[in-house]
Design an enzyme around this catalytic site. Structure first.
Site, mmCIF file in Angstrom:
data_model
loop_
_atom_site.group_PDB
_atom_site.id
_atom_site.type_symbol
_atom_site.label_atom_id
_atom_site.label_comp_id
_atom_site.label_asym_id
_atom_site.label_seq_id
_atom_site.Cartn_x
_atom_site.Cartn_y
_atom_site.Cartn_z
ATOM 1 N N GLY A 14 0.977 -1.179 0.187
ATOM 2 C CA GLY A 14 -0.029 0.160 0.240
ATOM 3 C C GLY A 14 0.891 1.413 -0.261
ATOM 4 O O GLY A 14 0.328 2.222 0.094
ATOM 5 N N LEU A 95 -9.906 -8.239 -13.035
ATOM 6 C CA LEU A 95 -11.212 -7.642 -12.351
ATOM 7 C C LEU A 95 -12.241 -8.299 -13.601
ATOM 8 O O LEU A 95 -11.351 -8.517 -15.008
ATOM 9 C CB LEU A 95 -11.826 -6.304 -11.788
ATOM 10 C CG LEU A 95 -11.415 -5.431 -10.661
ATOM 11 C CD1 LEU A 95 -10.945 -4.041 -10.757
ATOM 12 C CD2 LEU A 95 -11.919 -7.029 -10.028
ATOM 13 N N HIS A 111 0.562 0.791 -13.044
ATOM 14 C CA HIS A 111 1.789 -0.745 -13.832
ATOM 15 C C HIS A 111 3.054 -0.263 -14.167
ATOM 16 O O HIS A 111 3.656 0.386 -14.184
ATOM 17 C CB HIS A 111 1.344 -0.761 -14.983
ATOM 18 C CG HIS A 111 1.807 -2.083 -15.459
ATOM 19 N ND1 HIS A 111 1.813 -3.723 -14.511
ATOM 20 C CD2 HIS A 111 2.633 -2.837 -16.299
ATOM 21 C CE1 HIS A 111 2.489 -4.588 -15.279
ATOM 22 N NE2 HIS A 111 3.318 -3.994 -16.403
ATOM 23 N N ASP A 147 -3.878 -4.469 -17.925
ATOM 24 C CA ASP A 147 -3.390 -3.422 -18.872
ATOM 25 C C ASP A 147 -2.581 -2.705 -20.648
ATOM 26 O O ASP A 147 -1.450 -2.733 -20.513
ATOM 27 C CB ASP A 147 -1.441 -4.103 -18.385
ATOM 28 C CG ASP A 147 -1.336 -4.723 -17.103
ATOM 29 O OD1 ASP A 147 -1.769 -4.110 -16.086
ATOM 30 O OD2 ASP A 147 -0.832 -5.584 -16.506
HETATM 31 C C1 GRF Z 1 3.105 -1.379 -8.017
HETATM 32 O O1 GRF Z 1 4.377 -1.978 -8.249
HETATM 33 C C2 GRF Z 1 2.476 -1.501 -8.621
HETATM 34 O O2 GRF Z 1 2.479 -0.407 -9.874
HETATM 35 C C3 GRF Z 1 1.316 -2.543 -9.082
HETATM 36 O O3 GRF Z 1 2.262 -3.194 -7.370
HETATM 37 C C4 GRF Z 1 3.317 -2.267 -6.981
HETATM 38 C C5 GRF Z 1 2.156 -2.110 -5.906
HETATM 39 O O4 GRF Z 1 2.909 -1.064 -4.812
HETATM 40 N N1 GRF Z 1 0.590 -2.718 -9.400
HETATM 41 P P1 GRF Z 1 2.057 -1.157 -3.374
HETATM 42 O O5 GRF Z 1 1.328 -1.520 -2.783
HETATM 43 O O6 GRF Z 1 1.416 0.929 -3.544
HETATM 44 O O7 GRF Z 1 3.091 0.142 -1.851
#
Ligand code: GRF
Length: 205
Positions: A14, A95, A111, A147
Site C-alpha cells: 500500500g 477484475l 503498472h 494493463d
Molecule cells: C506497484 O509497483 C504497482 O505498480 C503494482 O504493484 C505495486 C504495489 O505497490 N501494481 P504498493 O502496494 O503500492 O506499495
C-alpha cells in the site's frame, strides 16, 4: 461545493495508497478517500487506512467459492461507497467484465512498466531480462484487457548497469507515487478526456 470521492483497492504493502492519501491531506488532490478495500486480510494497507482514519473493508478472496461470488461481494461493497473514482493500487486480481463495465472511465490502475511493454506480473524483472535502457510506470484507465487501457500518465527512469529487480523497482516506485497522485488530481479537476485510446489532458482553467 461537494468534493468528489474515491476508493482504493490494494492487496499488499500500500505505498501508493499512502502516497495518494498524503496528497489528499496536503490538499494537492481535491477529493476524499472514503474507503480502502482489500482482498487480503493481511495487507499492510489496512494499517495505513486505520492510521489515516479511512474505513478499511476486507473482502477475503479465499473465503469465496469462486470468482463470481467474490466479485458479487466486491461489487456490493463498491456500490455502497458510490465512488466517483476507483483506484487500483497494487490490487493483484484481474477484475471481471461486470465490474469493469460498471466503472468505465471511472477506474484507474498503475503498472510498473512503460505499457504496452511488460504487462502482467514482474514487470521490472521483464524489463531487466529484455535489456531495455529505460523503464518506468504507467497510470491508465481500466478496460477488459489487462494493463491495456488508455494511458493517462507515464514516467520514465533509466536502467543502470548494476540494477537488480529490487533497485529498479525502488526507483520506479518513487515515480509511481508522483504519477498516481498527479493522475488522480487531474481526474478530479475534470481534466482527463478519453478520446479513443488517447487521453487528452486539458489545460488548467
Ligand atoms: C506497484 O509497483 C504497482 O505498480 C503494482 O504493484 C505495486 C504495489 O505497490 N501494481 P504498493 O502496494 O503500492 O506499495
Amino acid at each position: 461545493m461537494n468534493q468528489g470521492t474515491f476508493v482504493v483497492l490494494a492487496s499488499g504493502r500500500g505505498s501508493n495508497f499512502q502516497a495518494i492519501i498524503d496528497r489528499v491531506h496536503d490538499g494537492t488532490i481535491n477529493a476524499v478517500c472514503t474507503g480502502l478495500i482489500t482482498d487480503n486480510p493481511d495487507a499492510y494497507a489496512i494499517k495505513r487506512a486505520e492510521d489515516a482514519g479511512i474505513p478499511a473493508e476486507v473482502v477475503p478472496y479465499r473465503t469465496f467459492p469462486d470468482k463470481i461470488k467474490y466479485e458479487d461481494a466486491l461489487m456490493a461493497v463498491l456500490a455502497r461507497y458510490h465512488p466517483d473514482l476507483v483506484v487500483l493500487a497494487g490490487y493483484m486480481r484481474l477484475l471481471g467484465e461486470r465490474i469493469v463495465d460498471a466503472y468505465t472511465g471511472k477506474m484507474i490502475n498503475i503498472h510498473p512498466s512503460l505499457l504496452p511493454a511488460f504487462q502482467g506480473l514482474h514487470a521490472q524483472r521483464q524489463a531487466l531480462m529484455y535489456g531495455t535502457k529505460v523503464a518506468g510506470c504507467t497510470v491508465h484507465f481500466v478496460t477488459h484487457d489487462m494493463d491495456a487501457g488508455p494511458v493517462i500518465i507515464q514516467r520514465t527512469v533509466p536502467i543502470l548497469d548494476d540494477d537488480d529487480e529490487e533497485s529498479l523497482a525502488d526507483r520506479i516506485l518513487v515515480e509511481e507515487h508522483q504519477a498516481y497522485s498527479e493522475a488522480i488530481k487531474l481526474f478530479f479537476e475534470k481534466r482527463l478526456r478519453i478520446e479513443g485510446r488517447r487521453v487528452r489532458i486539458l489545460p488548467d482553467s
